[in-house]
Design a protein around this motif. Structure first.
Motif, PDB file in Angstrom:
ATOM      1  N   MET A 136      20.456 -31.465  11.105  1.00 34.20           N
ATOM      2  CA  MET A 136      19.548 -31.605  12.237  1.00 34.20           C
ATOM      3  C   MET A 136      18.092 -31.541  11.796  1.00 34.20           C
ATOM      4  O   MET A 136      17.259 -32.347  12.232  1.00 34.20           O
ATOM      5  N   GLY A 137      17.799 -30.598  10.915  1.00 39.09           N
ATOM      6  CA  GLY A 137      16.430 -30.484  10.431  1.00 39.09           C
ATOM      7  C   GLY A 137      15.955 -31.740   9.726  1.00 39.09           C
ATOM      8  O   GLY A 137      14.861 -32.245   9.990  1.00 39.09           O
ATOM      9  N   GLU A 138      16.789 -32.272   8.825  1.00 39.23           N
ATOM     10  CA  GLU A 138      16.395 -33.466   8.071  1.00 39.23           C
ATOM     11  C   GLU A 138      16.259 -34.692   8.974  1.00 39.23           C
ATOM     12  O   GLU A 138      15.299 -35.458   8.863  1.00 39.23           O
ATOM     13  N   MET A 139      17.218 -34.873   9.888  1.00 36.87           N
ATOM     14  CA  MET A 139      17.215 -36.065  10.734  1.00 36.87           C
ATOM     15  C   MET A 139      16.073 -36.058  11.741  1.00 36.87           C
ATOM     16  O   MET A 139      15.373 -37.050  11.939  1.00 36.87           O
ATOM     17  N   PHE A 140      15.867 -34.936  12.404  1.00 33.92           N
ATOM     18  CA  PHE A 140      14.805 -34.871  13.402  1.00 33.92           C
ATOM     19  C   PHE A 140      13.423 -34.916  12.742  1.00 33.92           C
ATOM     20  O   PHE A 140      12.471 -35.420  13.327  1.00 33.92           O
ATOM     21  N   TRP A 141      13.340 -34.380  11.534  1.00 35.67           N
ATOM     22  CA  TRP A 141      12.083 -34.471  10.801  1.00 35.67           C
ATOM     23  C   TRP A 141      11.772 -35.925  10.461  1.00 35.67           C
ATOM     24  O   TRP A 141      10.641 -36.399  10.661  1.00 35.67           O
ATOM     25  N   ALA A 142      12.764 -36.657   9.953  1.00 32.35           N
ATOM     26  CA  ALA A 142      12.552 -38.070   9.642  1.00 32.35           C
ATOM     27  C   ALA A 142      12.191 -38.863  10.896  1.00 32.35           C
ATOM     28  O   ALA A 142      11.285 -39.708  10.880  1.00 32.35           O
ATOM     29  N   ALA A 143      12.875 -38.585  12.000  1.00 32.86           N
ATOM     30  CA  ALA A 143      12.590 -39.292  13.248  1.00 32.86           C
ATOM     31  C   ALA A 143      11.182 -38.999  13.745  1.00 32.86           C
ATOM     32  O   ALA A 143      10.463 -39.898  14.213  1.00 32.86           O
ATOM     33  N   ALA A 144      10.753 -37.738  13.632  1.00 30.27           N
ATOM     34  CA  ALA A 144       9.425 -37.362  14.112  1.00 30.27           C
ATOM     35  C   ALA A 144       8.331 -38.076  13.322  1.00 30.27           C
ATOM     36  O   ALA A 144       7.347 -38.561  13.896  1.00 30.27           O
ATOM     37  N   ILE A 145       8.496 -38.167  12.006  1.00 32.85           N
ATOM     38  CA  ILE A 145       7.430 -38.797  11.229  1.00 32.85           C
ATOM     39  C   ILE A 145       7.486 -40.318  11.326  1.00 32.85           C
ATOM     40  O   ILE A 145       6.447 -40.980  11.238  1.00 32.85           O
ATOM     41  N   PHE A 146       8.668 -40.901  11.539  1.00 29.77           N
ATOM     42  CA  PHE A 146       8.718 -42.335  11.834  1.00 29.77           C
ATOM     43  C   PHE A 146       7.984 -42.631  13.138  1.00 29.77           C
ATOM     44  O   PHE A 146       7.241 -43.618  13.245  1.00 29.77           O
ATOM     45  N   SER A 147       8.179 -41.784  14.132  1.00 30.97           N
ATOM     46  CA  SER A 147       7.501 -41.952  15.411  1.00 30.97           C
ATOM     47  C   SER A 147       5.986 -41.849  15.247  1.00 30.97           C
ATOM     48  O   SER A 147       5.228 -42.641  15.811  1.00 30.97           O
ATOM     49  N   ALA A 148       5.534 -40.879  14.439  1.00 32.04           N
ATOM     50  CA  ALA A 148       4.100 -40.719  14.190  1.00 32.04           C
ATOM     51  C   ALA A 148       3.527 -41.933  13.470  1.00 32.04           C
ATOM     52  O   ALA A 148       2.416 -42.383  13.772  1.00 32.04           O
ATOM     53  N   LEU A 149       4.293 -42.482  12.525  1.00 29.77           N
ATOM     54  CA  LEU A 149       3.815 -43.654  11.784  1.00 29.77           C
ATOM     55  C   LEU A 149       3.634 -44.844  12.711  1.00 29.77           C
ATOM     56  O   LEU A 149       2.631 -45.567  12.630  1.00 29.77           O
ATOM     57  N   GLY A 150       4.613 -45.076  13.597  1.00 33.45           N
ATOM     58  CA  GLY A 150       4.506 -46.202  14.514  1.00 33.45           C
ATOM     59  C   GLY A 150       3.268 -46.114  15.374  1.00 33.45           C
ATOM     60  O   GLY A 150       2.539 -47.103  15.566  1.00 33.45           O
ATOM     61  N   ALA A 151       2.980 -44.917  15.891  1.00 32.64           N
ATOM     62  CA  ALA A 151       1.786 -44.748  16.724  1.00 32.64           C
ATOM     63  C   ALA A 151       0.518 -44.941  15.904  1.00 32.64           C
ATOM     64  O   ALA A 151      -0.467 -45.528  16.380  1.00 32.64           O
ATOM     65  N   THR A 152       0.522 -44.463  14.658  1.00 33.59           N
ATOM     66  CA  THR A 152      -0.659 -44.593  13.804  1.00 33.59           C
ATOM     67  C   THR A 152      -0.975 -46.051  13.499  1.00 33.59           C
ATOM     68  O   THR A 152      -2.130 -46.506  13.626  1.00 33.59           O
ATOM     69  N   ILE A 153       0.045 -46.800  13.103  1.00 31.05           N
ATOM     70  CA  ILE A 153      -0.177 -48.209  12.777  1.00 31.05           C
ATOM     71  C   ILE A 153      -0.640 -48.979  14.005  1.00 31.05           C
ATOM     72  O   ILE A 153      -1.534 -49.833  13.929  1.00 31.05           O
ATOM     73  N   SER A 154      -0.056 -48.673  15.163  1.00 36.12           N
ATOM     74  CA  SER A 154      -0.428 -49.385  16.384  1.00 36.12           C
ATOM     75  C   SER A 154      -1.875 -49.117  16.778  1.00 36.12           C
ATOM     76  O   SER A 154      -2.533 -49.957  17.386  1.00 36.12           O
ATOM     77  N   VAL A 155      -2.405 -47.932  16.424  1.00 32.76           N
ATOM     78  CA  VAL A 155      -3.795 -47.609  16.742  1.00 32.76           C
ATOM     79  C   VAL A 155      -4.746 -48.479  15.936  1.00 32.76           C
ATOM     80  O   VAL A 155      -5.744 -48.989  16.445  1.00 32.76           O
ATOM     81  N   ILE A 156      -4.435 -48.681  14.660  1.00 38.01           N
ATOM     82  CA  ILE A 156      -5.400 -49.332  13.771  1.00 38.01           C
ATOM     83  C   ILE A 156      -5.261 -50.851  13.738  1.00 38.01           C
ATOM     84  O   ILE A 156      -6.259 -51.572  13.761  1.00 38.01           O
ATOM     85  N   ILE A 157      -4.047 -51.381  13.680  1.00 41.45           N
ATOM     86  CA  ILE A 157      -3.918 -52.835  13.581  1.00 41.45           C
ATOM     87  C   ILE A 157      -3.295 -53.452  14.829  1.00 41.45           C
ATOM     88  O   ILE A 157      -3.058 -54.644  14.876  1.00 41.45           O
ATOM     89  N   ASP A 158      -3.029 -52.649  15.850  1.00 38.88           N
ATOM     90  CA  ASP A 158      -2.629 -53.156  17.157  1.00 38.88           C
ATOM     91  C   ASP A 158      -1.411 -54.073  17.097  1.00 38.88           C
ATOM     92  O   ASP A 158      -1.439 -55.201  17.563  1.00 38.88           O
ATOM     93  N   ILE A 159      -0.337 -53.560  16.486  1.00 39.07           N
ATOM     94  CA  ILE A 159       0.926 -54.275  16.550  1.00 39.07           C
ATOM     95  C   ILE A 159       1.919 -53.403  17.301  1.00 39.07           C
ATOM     96  O   ILE A 159       1.681 -52.220  17.535  1.00 39.07           O
ATOM     97  N   ASN A 160       3.027 -53.997  17.682  1.00 37.65           N
ATOM     98  CA  ASN A 160       4.026 -53.284  18.460  1.00 37.65           C
ATOM     99  C   ASN A 160       4.539 -52.057  17.697  1.00 37.65           C
ATOM    100  O   ASN A 160       4.875 -52.136  16.520  1.00 37.65           O
ATOM    101  N   VAL A 161       4.579 -50.921  18.390  1.00 37.97           N
ATOM    102  CA  VAL A 161       5.006 -49.663  17.770  1.00 37.97           C
ATOM    103  C   VAL A 161       6.427 -49.779  17.230  1.00 37.97           C
ATOM    104  O   VAL A 161       6.722 -49.354  16.105  1.00 37.97           O
ATOM    105  N   ASN A 162       7.328 -50.355  18.015  1.00 37.96           N
ATOM    106  CA  ASN A 162       8.731 -50.442  17.602  1.00 37.96           C
ATOM    107  C   ASN A 162       8.898 -51.252  16.321  1.00 37.96           C
ATOM    108  O   ASN A 162       9.684 -50.902  15.438  1.00 37.96           O
TER     109      ASN A 162
END
Length: 578
Positions: A136-162
């Motif tokens: 659970m720790g490993e999976m939710f950690w990976a999911a949380a940082i993937f989610s953060a990456l999507g939001a970060t990229i969408s802020v700077i280059i304005d592409i779809n988060v998904n």
């Protein structure tokens, strides 16, 4: 905001470079070791990771997207500030403690995963139970940082988060799939370099922006918001301590950490790697702290971001990419974006590999298929890398409270696995009965304490609780540390009680249904031949494996200890000196 073709090209080039390094490392793996230990080479890299690569990969495991973004956010948010940015100090101390007390006994015994000692001492059932919070720790950690990456990229280059999440996850999963620890380790070297270079290039440009006030002034004086150095309210001191112990002690029992420890070429190297990584974590936090301070020192109404400021828009968690976007030139912000992408991938690939390693070895092989061929284990690992990578990606895209899930699962690692690790390595006489009792008691205390991120209301109200503006109950009492200590002492107490009851004849041998006291060396427990196959590993510290004793009072109460930290045999001393 316009779509930035240059930013997209920069990200594509960066991802292709990372993939190329990962594939090269996979080719290196195929030329390492014999065909008979291919699975072990994937998990622990043939146990020949040197100081340079090992130091980089261990540092990069902790310096992830959550570490960089979270540190900047904590410094920026007015109610917290630098005083509440606990991750750099907490994780660094965690690595130091790991190196001082845990790295040597784990590496010198030649284990392959963190769960090996639990299965040797407590049996495969307990290993399976401990796999749950670890996974659970490993999976939710990976999911949380993937989610953060999507939001970060969408802020700077304005592409779809998904799209950004899916592509990032595919790249990380692909090179982990083909190369195992070698791919993860060598890409970590590149990624850590990108993080360091990308963030440090961005800081001078952001600091020199006309809308930014001197951060030395805003550190102690209120200009646009409260000073970014922050303070700790007397009512919150116990919460601060609870979180600090969670980071420091709860940061030790992670497979991602022990995978690096167990892959080092010697026990001494494993300790040195931990100390190097502790220093690296502190150094890598400096630009994140500065970016958070810059965000707190900016008149946002004088930038293209406009009003209200990020904290008023509830975008404080995105302060790092916002600073890169609005306070740096375009080409510099893309360097910073590459740094954030590197930070995320360097942690996500480690989590995916850690989860698949534990499943393939401790669940599939040691619990169900002890005679499985090495080729079979390799294929199980490849399949689980794909499954766990896809699962983390799906959670990042679908779960609205993925950070809440990660907070809860990281608490479980601290409350359940850490005290179990203490007992299995350092407390003589603990057994499966105590381990199960400690596991369940710690779990109950944590769940009944509530979790605001998951809107889980508490059943036990500790002293100092209060209700916030959202009608959520907040616990000021350090109940997480209380749960951890309760789990530890429950394990020890129940273990010794069970041992006394069986050895004194109060309970008949037939009631030892877990074979934990009377028949200590039964088939339920893993022996050293099962756990360690490499001839290079020093086996002197492992307990002798005795045949199952007959269930008679005169011959069964010989409960020998499984772990002897200090072995005085000259053979071991000579081996370690070499």
């Amino acid at each position: 905001m316009a779509f930035h073709v240059e930013g997209l090209v920069a990200i594509v080039v960066f991802y292709l470079a990372i993939l190329a390094v990962g594939i090269w490392a996979a080719w290196k793996t195929k030329n390492t070791g014999s065909e008979g230990d291919r699975s072990e080479a994937i998990i622990v890299g043939g146990r020949d990771i040197g100081l340079l690569v090992g130091g980089f990969t261990m540092t990069a495991t902790w310096v992830g997207g959550g570490y960089i973004n979270g540190t900047a956010e904590a410094v920026y948010v007015p109610d917290y500030g630098l005083a509440w940015a606990q991750a750099p100090i907490g994780y660094s101390l965690s690595l130091i403690l790991g190196g001082l007390f845990f790295a040597k006994p784990m590496r010198s015994k030649g284990y392959v995963t963190m769960l090996d000692p639990f299965q040797q001492l407590y049996g495969k059932r307990m290993g399976g139970l401990l796999f749950i919070p670890a996974l659970m720790g490993e999976m939710f950690w990976a999911a949380a940082i993937f989610s953060a990456l999507g939001a970060t990229i969408s802020v700077i280059i304005d592409i779809n988060v998904n799209i950004s999440v899916i592509i990032s996850a595919l790249i990380a999963t692909m090179y982990t799939l083909v190369g195992g620890l070698y791919s993860v380790a060598y890409t970590d070297v590149v990624q850590l370099f990108c993080i360091f270079l990308g963030l440090w290039i961005s800081v001078p440009f952001a600091m020199s922006h006309p809308a930014v006030t001197d951060i030395g002034l805003t550190a102690v004086h209120q200009v646009y918001q409260a000073p970014w150095l922050g303070s700790i309210n007397s009512l919150d001191i116990y919460t601060w301590l609870d979180n600090f112990f969670l980071l420091t002690l709860g940061g030790i029992p992670w497979q991602a950490y022990f995978q690096r420890v167990l892959s080092s070429s010697s026990a001494t190297y494993a300790q040195v790697l931990s100390f190097l990584a502790a220093f690296g974590c502190l150094v890598m936090a400096i630009p994140a702290v500065l970016i958070g301070a810059i965000g707190a020192s900016t008149a946002w109404n004088q930038t293209e971001y406009g009003v209200p400021d990020p904290k008023s828009k509830k975008e404080a968690d995105m302060i790092l990419p916002i600073v890169l976007q609005y306070l740096c030139p375009v080409y510099i912000s893309f360097f910073g974006l590459g740094a954030v992408s590197a930070a995320v991938m360097s942690s996500a690939d480690s989590s995916i590999l850690s989860a698949s390693s534990m499943f393939a070895r401790n669940i599939y092989q040691l619990s169900f298929r002890q005679n499985a061929s090495d080729r079979e284990i390799v294929w199980v690992m490849r399949i689980t890398v794909l499954l766990f990578g896809a699962s983390a990606t799906a959670m990042a895209l679908l779960a609205s409270s993925v950070y809440g899930l990660w907070y809860l699962s990281s608490d479980l690692v601290y409350i359940i696995i850490f005290p179990q690790l203490l007992c299995v390595l350092f407390i003589k006489g603990t057994n499966t009965y105590g381990a199960i009792a400690g596991y369940l008691f710690g779990l109950v205390l944590r769940i009944t304490g509530g979790e605001p991120y998951l809107y889980l209301q508490p059943l036990i109200f500790y002293p100092g609780w209060y209700q916030d503006d959202n009608n959520l109950y907040i616990q000021r009492f350090p109940f997480k540390t209380l749960a951890m200590l309760s789990s530890f002492f429950t394990n020890v107490t129940v273990s010794y009680l069970a041992k006394y009851l069986f050895e004194s004849g109060t309970l008949p041998p037939k009631l030892d249904f877990l074979d934990a006291v009377v028949a200590r060396y039964s088939r339920e427990h893993m022996d050293k031949a099962t756990l360690v196959k490499s001839d290079k590993i020093v086996l002197n510290e492992l307990a002798p494996v005795n045949p199952r004793h007959s269930l008679t009072l005169s011959s069964t109460f010989t409960n020998k200890e499984a772990f002897n930290y200090v072995d005085s045999s000259p053979e071991l001393s000579n081996t370690e000196d070499n």
